[in-house]
Write a protein that holds these residues in place. Structure first.
Motif, PDB file in Angstrom:
ATOM      1  N   ALA A  11      12.687 -55.349 -19.864  1.00 40.52           N
ATOM      2  CA  ALA A  11      11.359 -55.932 -20.097  1.00 40.52           C
ATOM      3  C   ALA A  11      11.369 -56.912 -21.257  1.00 40.52           C
ATOM      4  CB  ALA A  11      10.344 -54.827 -20.359  1.00 40.52           C
ATOM      5  N   GLU A  12      12.334 -56.806 -22.149  1.00 42.02           N
ATOM      6  CA  GLU A  12      12.413 -57.706 -23.300  1.00 42.02           C
ATOM      7  C   GLU A  12      13.165 -58.996 -22.988  1.00 42.02           C
ATOM      8  OE1 GLU A  12      12.956 -56.050 -27.406  1.00 42.02           O
ATOM      9  OE2 GLU A  12      13.652 -54.306 -26.269  1.00 42.02           O
ATOM     10  N   GLU A  27       7.885 -63.855 -19.009  1.00 45.69           N
ATOM     11  CA  GLU A  27       6.790 -63.700 -18.048  1.00 45.69           C
ATOM     12  C   GLU A  27       6.764 -64.818 -17.013  1.00 45.69           C
ATOM     13  OE1 GLU A  27       3.060 -63.218 -19.946  1.00 45.69           O
ATOM     14  OE2 GLU A  27       3.601 -61.341 -20.968  1.00 45.69           O
ATOM     15  N   ALA A  69       9.442 -61.253 -13.015  1.00 47.38           N
ATOM     16  CA  ALA A  69       8.559 -60.104 -13.217  1.00 47.38           C
ATOM     17  C   ALA A  69       9.396 -58.860 -13.465  1.00 47.38           C
ATOM     18  CB  ALA A  69       7.667 -59.889 -11.991  1.00 47.38           C
ATOM     19  N   VAL A  70       8.791 -57.900 -14.176  1.00 44.84           N
ATOM     20  CA  VAL A  70       9.419 -56.603 -14.408  1.00 44.84           C
ATOM     21  C   VAL A  70       8.539 -55.556 -13.747  1.00 44.84           C
ATOM     22  CG1 VAL A  70      10.175 -54.925 -16.121  1.00 44.84           C
ATOM     23  CG2 VAL A  70      10.455 -57.379 -16.573  1.00 44.84           C
ATOM     24  N   CYS A  71       9.127 -54.772 -12.834  1.00 43.49           N
ATOM     25  CA  CYS A  71       8.377 -53.807 -12.046  1.00 43.49           C
ATOM     26  C   CYS A  71       8.451 -52.421 -12.668  1.00 43.49           C
ATOM     27  CB  CYS A  71       8.932 -53.746 -10.622  1.00 43.49           C
ATOM     28  SG  CYS A  71       9.036 -55.365  -9.824  1.00 43.49           S
ATOM     29  N   GLU A  72       7.413 -51.635 -12.467  1.00 45.89           N
ATOM     30  CA  GLU A  72       7.404 -50.265 -12.964  1.00 45.89           C
ATOM     31  C   GLU A  72       8.614 -49.507 -12.438  1.00 45.89           C
ATOM     32  OE1 GLU A  72       3.801 -48.232 -12.145  1.00 45.89           O
ATOM     33  OE2 GLU A  72       2.515 -49.781 -13.041  1.00 45.89           O
ATOM     34  N   ARG A  73       9.153 -48.651 -13.290  1.00 46.63           N
ATOM     35  CA  ARG A  73      10.385 -47.935 -12.958  1.00 46.63           C
ATOM     36  C   ARG A  73      10.278 -47.159 -11.649  1.00 46.63           C
ATOM     37  NH1 ARG A  73      13.524 -44.552 -17.540  1.00 46.63           N
ATOM     38  NH2 ARG A  73      13.403 -46.659 -18.435  1.00 46.63           N
ATOM     39  N   CYS A 118       6.066 -55.452  -5.641  1.00 47.91           N
ATOM     40  CA  CYS A 118       6.182 -56.300  -6.827  1.00 47.91           C
ATOM     41  C   CYS A 118       6.750 -57.670  -6.452  1.00 47.91           C
ATOM     42  CB  CYS A 118       7.070 -55.604  -7.853  1.00 47.91           C
ATOM     43  SG  CYS A 118       7.191 -56.444  -9.453  1.00 47.91           S
ATOM     44  N   THR A 150      13.726 -53.965 -12.331  1.00 47.75           N
ATOM     45  CA  THR A 150      13.062 -52.713 -12.671  1.00 47.75           C
ATOM     46  C   THR A 150      13.016 -52.546 -14.185  1.00 47.75           C
ATOM     47  OG1 THR A 150      13.972 -51.756 -10.649  1.00 47.75           O
ATOM     48  CG2 THR A 150      13.088 -50.230 -12.280  1.00 47.75           C
ATOM     49  N   ASP A 151      11.964 -51.921 -14.670  1.00 47.57           N
ATOM     50  CA  ASP A 151      11.793 -51.696 -16.103  1.00 47.57           C
ATOM     51  C   ASP A 151      12.686 -50.547 -16.564  1.00 47.57           C
ATOM     52  OD1 ASP A 151      10.967 -51.609 -18.689  1.00 47.57           O
ATOM     53  OD2 ASP A 151       8.926 -50.927 -18.286  1.00 47.57           O
ATOM     54  N   ARG A 152      13.947 -50.871 -16.785  1.00 52.01           N
ATOM     55  CA  ARG A 152      14.895 -49.915 -17.342  1.00 52.01           C
ATOM     56  C   ARG A 152      15.593 -50.530 -18.541  1.00 52.01           C
ATOM     57  NH1 ARG A 152      16.212 -45.119 -15.452  1.00 52.01           N
ATOM     58  NH2 ARG A 152      15.450 -44.504 -13.395  1.00 52.01           N
TER      59      ARG A 152
END
Length: 304
Positions: free
Chosen positions: A233-234, A238, A242-246, A253, A227-229
Protein backbone atom coordinates in the motif's frame (compact mmCIF):
# COMPACT_ATOMS: atom_id res chain seq x y z
CA UNK A 1 28.53 -20.92 9.63
CA UNK A 2 31.74 -20.35 7.64
CA UNK A 3 30.68 -16.74 7.09
CA UNK A 4 30.26 -16.25 10.83
CA UNK A 5 33.71 -17.75 11.52
CA UNK A 6 35.26 -15.38 8.98
CA UNK A 7 33.36 -12.47 10.49
CA UNK A 8 34.75 -13.34 13.92
CA UNK A 9 38.30 -13.37 12.57
CA UNK A 10 37.84 -10.00 10.88
CA UNK A 11 35.86 -8.36 13.66
CA UNK A 12 37.22 -5.35 15.50
CA UNK A 13 35.59 -2.41 17.23
CA UNK A 14 36.49 -0.35 14.14
CA UNK A 15 34.27 -2.43 11.81
CA UNK A 16 30.55 -2.74 11.14
CA UNK A 17 28.70 -6.01 10.63
CA UNK A 18 25.94 -6.03 7.98
CA UNK A 19 23.30 -8.74 8.35
CA UNK A 20 19.85 -9.63 6.97
CA UNK A 21 17.78 -11.45 9.63
CA UNK A 22 15.94 -14.64 8.83
CA UNK A 23 12.15 -14.42 8.96
CA UNK A 24 11.54 -17.97 10.18
CA UNK A 25 13.15 -20.29 12.71
CA UNK A 26 16.50 -19.12 11.38
CA UNK A 27 15.92 -15.91 13.34
CA UNK A 28 17.37 -17.78 16.34
CA UNK A 29 20.63 -18.13 14.39
CA UNK A 30 20.49 -14.40 13.75
CA UNK A 31 20.07 -13.92 17.49
CA UNK A 32 23.24 -15.97 18.08
CA UNK A 33 25.08 -13.88 15.51
CA UNK A 34 23.95 -10.71 17.28
CA UNK A 35 25.23 -11.98 20.62
CA UNK A 36 28.66 -12.54 19.06
CA UNK A 37 28.54 -9.25 17.17
CA UNK A 38 27.75 -7.24 20.29
CA UNK A 39 31.06 -8.43 21.77
CA UNK A 40 33.22 -8.15 18.67
CA UNK A 41 31.98 -5.34 16.37
CA UNK A 42 31.72 -1.64 16.93
CA UNK A 43 28.40 -1.44 15.09
CA UNK A 44 25.81 -3.62 13.37
CA UNK A 45 23.49 -2.82 10.46
CA UNK A 46 20.39 -5.04 10.38
CA UNK A 47 18.60 -4.85 7.02
CA UNK A 48 14.98 -6.06 7.14
CA UNK A 49 13.32 -7.57 4.05
CA UNK A 50 10.28 -9.33 5.52
CA UNK A 51 7.09 -8.17 7.22
CA UNK A 52 6.33 -11.56 8.76
CA UNK A 53 7.84 -10.73 12.15
CA UNK A 54 6.50 -7.19 12.01
CA UNK A 55 2.87 -8.16 11.54
CA UNK A 56 3.25 -10.95 14.12
CA UNK A 57 5.47 -10.55 17.19
CA UNK A 58 8.50 -12.86 17.08
CA UNK A 59 10.45 -13.60 20.25
CA UNK A 60 13.66 -14.35 18.32
CA UNK A 61 13.57 -10.97 16.57
CA UNK A 62 12.79 -9.34 19.91
CA UNK A 63 15.94 -10.96 21.29
CA UNK A 64 17.96 -9.78 18.28
CA UNK A 65 16.75 -6.25 18.88
CA UNK A 66 17.52 -6.34 22.59
CA UNK A 67 21.01 -7.83 22.26
CA UNK A 68 22.14 -5.31 19.63
CA UNK A 69 20.10 -2.26 20.68
CA UNK A 70 23.07 -0.12 21.69
CA UNK A 71 25.19 -0.71 18.58
CA UNK A 72 22.63 -1.46 15.84
CA UNK A 73 21.09 0.55 13.06
CA UNK A 74 18.02 -1.08 11.55
CA UNK A 75 17.33 -0.56 7.85
CA UNK A 76 13.72 -0.69 6.62
CA UNK A 77 12.15 -0.65 3.16
CA UNK A 78 9.55 2.07 3.90
CA UNK A 79 8.64 4.55 6.61
CA UNK A 80 5.62 2.44 7.51
CA UNK A 81 7.80 -0.63 7.98
CA UNK A 82 9.97 1.30 10.44
CA UNK A 83 6.98 2.56 12.39
CA UNK A 84 5.40 -0.90 12.61
CA UNK A 85 8.66 -2.50 13.76
CA UNK A 86 9.11 0.09 16.50
CA UNK A 87 5.58 -0.53 17.73
CA UNK A 88 6.38 -4.22 18.10
CA UNK A 89 9.93 -4.07 19.47
CA UNK A 90 10.52 -0.63 20.94
CA UNK A 91 12.63 2.38 20.05
CA UNK A 92 15.71 1.71 17.91
CA UNK A 93 18.10 3.62 15.66
CA UNK A 94 17.03 3.22 12.06
CA UNK A 95 17.12 4.47 8.50
CA UNK A 96 14.89 3.84 5.48
CA UNK A 97 16.23 2.59 2.14
CA UNK A 98 13.57 1.70 -0.41
CA UNK A 99 13.97 -0.77 -3.29
CA UNK A 100 13.07 1.81 -5.93
CA UNK A 101 16.70 2.49 -6.79
CA UNK A 102 17.05 -0.97 -8.33
CA UNK A 103 14.85 0.05 -11.28
CA UNK A 104 16.37 3.47 -12.02
CA UNK A 105 17.63 2.55 -15.50
CA UNK A 106 14.11 1.63 -16.65
CA UNK A 107 12.39 4.51 -14.86
CA UNK A 108 14.50 7.17 -16.60
CA UNK A 109 13.82 5.67 -20.03
CA UNK A 110 11.20 7.53 -22.06
CA UNK A 111 7.84 5.78 -22.02
CA UNK A 112 7.01 6.52 -25.67
CA UNK A 113 3.58 6.00 -27.27
CA UNK A 114 1.09 3.36 -26.14
CA UNK A 115 -0.86 1.19 -28.55
CA UNK A 116 -4.63 1.03 -28.61
CA UNK A 117 -6.57 -2.20 -28.89
CA UNK A 118 -7.00 -4.78 -26.12
CA UNK A 119 -6.16 -3.93 -22.52
CA UNK A 120 -2.95 -5.85 -21.93
CA UNK A 121 -2.89 -7.42 -18.44
CA UNK A 122 0.16 -9.19 -17.01
CA UNK A 123 1.20 -11.31 -14.05
CA UNK A 124 4.85 -12.23 -13.39
CA UNK A 125 6.06 -14.09 -10.32
CA UNK A 126 6.78 -17.57 -9.06
CA UNK A 127 3.54 -19.00 -10.42
CA UNK A 128 1.80 -20.57 -7.44
CA UNK A 129 -1.16 -20.07 -5.12
CA UNK A 130 0.80 -18.04 -2.53
CA UNK A 131 1.82 -15.45 -5.11
CA UNK A 132 -1.71 -15.13 -6.46
CA UNK A 133 -1.59 -16.98 -9.78
CA UNK A 134 -5.02 -18.59 -9.44
CA UNK A 135 -6.64 -15.33 -8.36
CA UNK A 136 -5.04 -13.61 -11.36
CA UNK A 137 -6.41 -16.31 -13.66
CA UNK A 138 -9.91 -16.06 -12.19
CA UNK A 139 -9.73 -12.27 -12.47
CA UNK A 140 -8.96 -12.49 -16.17
CA UNK A 141 -11.97 -14.75 -16.66
CA UNK A 142 -14.09 -12.11 -14.89
CA UNK A 143 -12.65 -9.29 -17.00
CA UNK A 144 -13.51 -11.07 -20.23
CA UNK A 145 -16.95 -12.06 -18.92
CA UNK A 146 -17.60 -8.37 -18.19
CA UNK A 147 -17.09 -7.60 -21.88
CA UNK A 148 -13.61 -6.07 -21.82
CA UNK A 149 -11.35 -6.69 -24.79
CA UNK A 150 -8.28 -7.84 -22.85
CA UNK A 151 -5.26 -10.11 -23.13
CA UNK A 152 -3.23 -11.85 -20.43
CA UNK A 153 0.55 -12.28 -20.38
CA UNK A 154 1.92 -14.74 -17.79
CA UNK A 155 5.57 -15.20 -16.87
CA UNK A 156 7.67 -16.89 -14.25
CA UNK A 157 8.54 -20.43 -13.15
CA UNK A 158 5.66 -22.85 -12.62
CA UNK A 159 5.89 -24.16 -9.06
CA UNK A 160 2.74 -26.29 -8.91
CA UNK A 161 1.26 -28.80 -11.36
CA UNK A 162 -2.15 -27.21 -10.94
CA UNK A 163 -0.73 -24.00 -12.38
CA UNK A 164 0.04 -25.64 -15.72
CA UNK A 165 -3.43 -27.17 -15.77
CA UNK A 166 -5.00 -23.74 -15.15
CA UNK A 167 -2.89 -22.15 -17.89
CA UNK A 168 -4.05 -24.85 -20.30
CA UNK A 169 -7.67 -24.12 -19.32
CA UNK A 170 -7.16 -20.38 -19.87
CA UNK A 171 -5.75 -20.98 -23.35
CA UNK A 172 -8.60 -23.37 -24.17
CA UNK A 173 -11.13 -20.74 -23.09
CA UNK A 174 -9.54 -17.57 -24.47
CA UNK A 175 -7.23 -18.77 -27.22
CA UNK A 176 -4.52 -16.36 -28.36
CA UNK A 177 -5.65 -13.79 -25.78
CA UNK A 178 -3.60 -15.75 -23.21
CA UNK A 179 0.12 -16.34 -23.49
CA UNK A 180 2.58 -17.97 -21.07
CA UNK A 181 6.10 -16.73 -21.70
CA UNK A 182 8.07 -18.90 -19.28
CA UNK A 183 10.83 -17.62 -17.04
CA UNK A 184 12.11 -14.20 -18.13
CA UNK A 185 15.27 -12.22 -17.45
CA UNK A 186 17.17 -9.31 -18.91
CA UNK A 187 15.70 -7.67 -22.00
CA UNK A 188 12.86 -10.19 -22.26
CA UNK A 189 11.71 -9.25 -18.77
CA UNK A 190 11.88 -5.53 -19.56
CA UNK A 191 9.85 -6.11 -22.73
CA UNK A 192 7.23 -7.98 -20.70
CA UNK A 193 6.55 -4.96 -18.50
CA UNK A 194 6.73 -2.49 -21.40
CA UNK A 195 4.15 -4.44 -23.40
CA UNK A 196 1.48 -4.65 -20.71
CA UNK A 197 -0.66 -1.87 -19.28
CA UNK A 198 -1.88 -3.40 -16.05
CA UNK A 199 0.17 -5.62 -13.74
CA UNK A 200 -1.92 -7.72 -11.34
CA UNK A 201 -0.35 -9.10 -8.17
CA UNK A 202 -2.93 -10.65 -5.80
CA UNK A 203 -0.30 -12.08 -3.46
CA UNK A 204 -1.09 -14.07 -0.32
CA UNK A 205 2.58 -14.61 0.60
CA UNK A 206 3.04 -14.13 4.37
CA UNK A 207 6.59 -12.79 4.09
CA UNK A 208 5.70 -10.20 1.45
CA UNK A 209 7.33 -6.81 1.98
CA UNK A 210 8.04 -4.45 -0.93
CA UNK A 211 8.03 -6.73 -4.00
CA UNK A 212 10.54 -5.79 -6.67
CA UNK A 213 8.09 -6.87 -9.39
CA UNK A 214 5.86 -3.93 -8.44
CA UNK A 215 8.72 -1.48 -8.77
CA UNK A 216 9.66 -3.09 -12.10
CA UNK A 217 6.15 -2.64 -13.44
CA UNK A 218 5.88 0.97 -12.29
CA UNK A 219 9.30 1.78 -13.75
CA UNK A 220 7.96 0.67 -17.14
CA UNK A 221 4.98 3.02 -16.76
CA UNK A 222 2.60 0.14 -16.07
CA UNK A 223 -0.26 0.51 -13.60
CA UNK A 224 -0.38 -1.99 -10.73
CA UNK A 225 -3.30 -3.58 -8.90
CA UNK A 226 -2.14 -5.64 -5.93
CA UNK A 227 -3.34 -7.08 -2.66
CA UNK A 228 -2.74 -5.13 0.54
CA UNK A 229 0.05 -7.24 1.98
CA UNK A 230 3.34 -6.24 3.48
CA UNK A 231 4.26 -2.72 2.35
CA UNK A 232 2.43 -2.77 -0.97
CA UNK A 233 0.00 0.00 0.00
CA UNK A 234 2.98 2.33 0.47
CA UNK A 235 4.62 1.70 -2.89
CA UNK A 236 1.67 1.83 -5.30
CA UNK A 237 0.64 5.45 -6.02
CA UNK A 238 -3.09 6.22 -6.09
CA UNK A 239 -2.94 7.39 -9.72
CA UNK A 240 -0.86 4.37 -10.73
CA UNK A 241 -3.28 1.57 -9.95
CA UNK A 242 -5.06 0.31 -6.85
CA UNK A 243 -4.50 -1.69 -3.67
CA UNK A 244 -7.24 -4.20 -2.86
CA UNK A 245 -8.32 -5.39 0.57
CA UNK A 246 -6.42 -8.48 1.66
CA UNK A 247 -9.49 -10.67 1.94
CA UNK A 248 -11.65 -8.74 -0.51
CA UNK A 249 -12.83 -9.73 -4.01
CA UNK A 250 -9.80 -9.00 -6.17
CA UNK A 251 -11.66 -9.34 -9.47
CA UNK A 252 -14.16 -6.67 -8.42
CA UNK A 253 -11.28 -4.35 -7.54
CA UNK A 254 -9.79 -4.83 -11.01
CA UNK A 255 -13.14 -4.32 -12.75
CA UNK A 256 -13.74 -1.11 -10.79
CA UNK A 257 -10.35 0.19 -11.93
CA UNK A 258 -10.90 -0.77 -15.57
CA UNK A 259 -14.27 0.99 -15.60
CA UNK A 260 -12.86 4.12 -13.99
CA UNK A 261 -10.06 4.64 -16.52
CA UNK A 262 -10.00 5.72 -20.14
CA UNK A 263 -8.34 3.33 -22.58
CA UNK A 264 -7.74 5.62 -25.55
CA UNK A 265 -4.18 5.72 -26.85
CA UNK A 266 -3.79 9.24 -25.48
CA UNK A 267 -5.01 8.24 -22.02
CA UNK A 268 -2.77 5.17 -21.95
CA UNK A 269 0.29 7.22 -22.90
CA UNK A 270 -0.50 9.94 -20.38
CA UNK A 271 -0.97 7.41 -17.58
CA UNK A 272 2.33 5.68 -18.39
CA UNK A 273 4.20 9.00 -18.48
CA UNK A 274 2.78 10.07 -15.09
CA UNK A 275 3.70 6.76 -13.47
CA UNK A 276 7.22 6.95 -14.87
CA UNK A 277 7.67 10.51 -13.65
CA UNK A 278 6.62 9.47 -10.14
CA UNK A 279 9.00 6.52 -10.23
CA UNK A 280 11.92 8.71 -11.30
CA UNK A 281 11.46 10.74 -8.14
CA UNK A 282 11.22 7.59 -6.02
CA UNK A 283 14.38 6.25 -7.63
CA UNK A 284 16.29 9.46 -6.87
CA UNK A 285 15.23 9.31 -3.21
CA UNK A 286 16.14 5.64 -2.98
CA UNK A 287 19.56 6.16 -4.56
CA UNK A 288 20.38 8.91 -2.06
CA UNK A 289 19.25 6.66 0.80
CA UNK A 290 21.40 3.78 -0.43
CA UNK A 291 24.48 5.97 -0.87
CA UNK A 292 24.06 7.23 2.69
CA UNK A 293 23.82 3.63 3.95
CA UNK A 294 26.97 2.66 2.05
CA UNK A 295 28.78 5.62 3.59
CA UNK A 296 27.75 4.45 7.04
CA UNK A 297 28.97 0.92 6.33
CA UNK A 298 32.30 2.23 5.04
CA UNK A 299 32.94 4.55 7.98
CA UNK A 300 34.41 3.58 11.33
CA UNK A 301 31.74 3.14 14.03
CA UNK A 302 31.05 6.38 15.81
CA UNK A 303 32.62 8.48 13.02
CA UNK A 304 29.95 8.61 10.29
Amino acid sequence: MLGLIRARKLATRDTTLYIVPDAGLGAWYTRAHMTAAARRFGAVVIHHHSCRYIEEYDSAIAAVTTVARDIATHVFLTDGMAEAFRRQYGDIAFRVVTNAGFVTAEAVRSSGPRLGGPIRIGHLSNLCADKGFFVAADTFDAVRAAGFDATLELAGPILEQAVQERIDALVAEHGEAVRYRGELAGQAKLDFYRNIELFVFPTAFKQEAAPLVIYEALAAGTAVIATDRGLIAEIVPEFGGAVCERDGPFAECVLTYLNSESWTEEARAGRAAAIKEWMRNQCAISTAQRESLISQLASRPGRG
